[in-house]
Design a protein around this motif. Sequence first.
Motif, PDB file in Angstrom:
ATOM      1  N   VAL A  30      10.443  58.223   9.517  1.00  0.00           N
ATOM      2  CA  VAL A  30       9.806  59.373   9.803  1.00  0.00           C
ATOM      3  C   VAL A  30       9.079  59.482  11.304  1.00  0.00           C
ATOM      4  N   VAL A  31       9.449  60.589  12.112  1.00  0.00           N
ATOM      5  CA  VAL A  31       9.270  60.627  13.450  1.00  0.00           C
ATOM      6  C   VAL A  31       8.111  61.545  13.546  1.00  0.00           C
ATOM      7  N   ALA A  32       7.330  61.384  14.434  1.00  0.00           N
ATOM      8  CA  ALA A  32       6.147  62.223  14.405  1.00  0.00           C
ATOM      9  C   ALA A  32       5.908  62.512  16.078  1.00  0.00           C
ATOM     10  N   ASP A  33       5.980  63.970  16.334  1.00  0.00           N
ATOM     11  CA  ASP A  33       5.851  64.074  17.956  1.00  0.00           C
ATOM     12  C   ASP A  33       4.441  64.735  17.856  1.00  0.00           C
ATOM     13  N   GLU A  34       3.614  64.126  18.677  1.00  0.00           N
ATOM     14  CA  GLU A  34       2.040  64.511  18.941  1.00  0.00           C
ATOM     15  C   GLU A  34       1.493  65.082  17.695  1.00  0.00           C
ATOM     16  N   PRO A  35       1.441  64.154  16.379  1.00  0.00           N
ATOM     17  CA  PRO A  35       0.981  64.992  15.291  1.00  0.00           C
ATOM     18  C   PRO A  35      -0.508  65.294  15.257  1.00  0.00           C
ATOM     19  N   ILE A  79      -5.454  62.810   9.663  1.00  0.00           N
ATOM     20  CA  ILE A  79      -3.982  62.630   9.672  1.00  0.00           C
ATOM     21  C   ILE A  79      -3.539  61.226  10.140  1.00  0.00           C
ATOM     22  N   LEU A  80      -4.148  60.776  10.949  1.00  0.00           N
ATOM     23  CA  LEU A  80      -3.951  59.266  11.423  1.00  0.00           C
ATOM     24  C   LEU A  80      -4.190  58.181  10.031  1.00  0.00           C
ATOM     25  N   ALA A 117      -5.007  57.318  18.987  1.00  0.00           N
ATOM     26  CA  ALA A 117      -4.106  57.535  17.901  1.00  0.00           C
ATOM     27  C   ALA A 117      -3.105  56.530  17.944  1.00  0.00           C
ATOM     28  N   ALA A 118      -2.525  56.282  19.334  1.00  0.00           N
ATOM     29  CA  ALA A 118      -1.530  54.996  19.335  1.00  0.00           C
ATOM     30  C   ALA A 118      -2.191  53.692  18.943  1.00  0.00           C
ATOM     31  N   GLY A 119      -3.621  53.600  18.818  1.00  0.00           N
ATOM     32  CA  GLY A 119      -3.974  52.170  18.447  1.00  0.00           C
ATOM     33  C   GLY A 119      -3.594  52.050  17.029  1.00  0.00           C
ATOM     34  N   ILE A 120      -3.363  53.130  16.022  1.00  0.00           N
ATOM     35  CA  ILE A 120      -3.248  52.840  14.643  1.00  0.00           C
ATOM     36  C   ILE A 120      -1.960  52.158  14.273  1.00  0.00           C
TER      37      ILE A 120
END
Length: 247
Positions: free
Chosen positions: A165-170, A182-183, A206-209
Amino acid sequence: MPLIEISDVTKRYHKGDETITPLDRVSLTIEAGEFISLMGASGTGKSTLLNLVASIDRPDAGRIVVDGTDITRLSRSRLARWRANNIGYIFQSHNLVPVLTAFENVELPLLLLPMSRGERRSRVELALQVVDLTDRADHFPRQLSGGQEQRVGIARAIVTHPKVVVADEPTGDLDPAASEQILRLLKRLQEQLEVTLLMVTHDAEAAGIADRQFRLEHGKIRQSLSLERSAPSSTRSQNANQHEPRC
């Protein structure tokens, strides 16, 4: 063997007499079940790399192997079938069809696959249950909040049981509370469904998750940061050890 192997991938675009190279011999491996985040300024190649892994675009050089299949060598028709079976895509702007219900939006990818109506219904109901939206199945996008729309988008991305699954700025269009929901949902999908996730974001929180973080600068992967984080929180502990990207 890694699930995803990105080897010496280069992608160029031409704008008049100018050649833009968002990715320049990028290499990266991703294990099955990993959650990877990509950060970087606009134009640094994050979404380009995402689209290459999702087989929406092709590299000019290098190869991308997903679960043993070199997707850079597939014909257009075989690539479309492969994508339908193996990739789920979560968009920043949700990309829901406004005249379709939540149920019908989630069902859309299944219409490309050979399965019965009953099986499609079972898969859609399960996907909506996973994202806690069974009570909104008959609602149209205009009747949903932004966070609920994104959860429909996530259900649509996982309904085919994809490998990646790819997510672009979800979380890009969501308020802080909806973003955190969402995260947490994405992390739960990784842990419970063993989904392999590749997420692009501008948001360090968000990236930290993710299990591993990467930063793209000038077409190169410049840095990876391994963090021991299970959910977004102001009290999360950080592992300060630095690691090089695995190639």
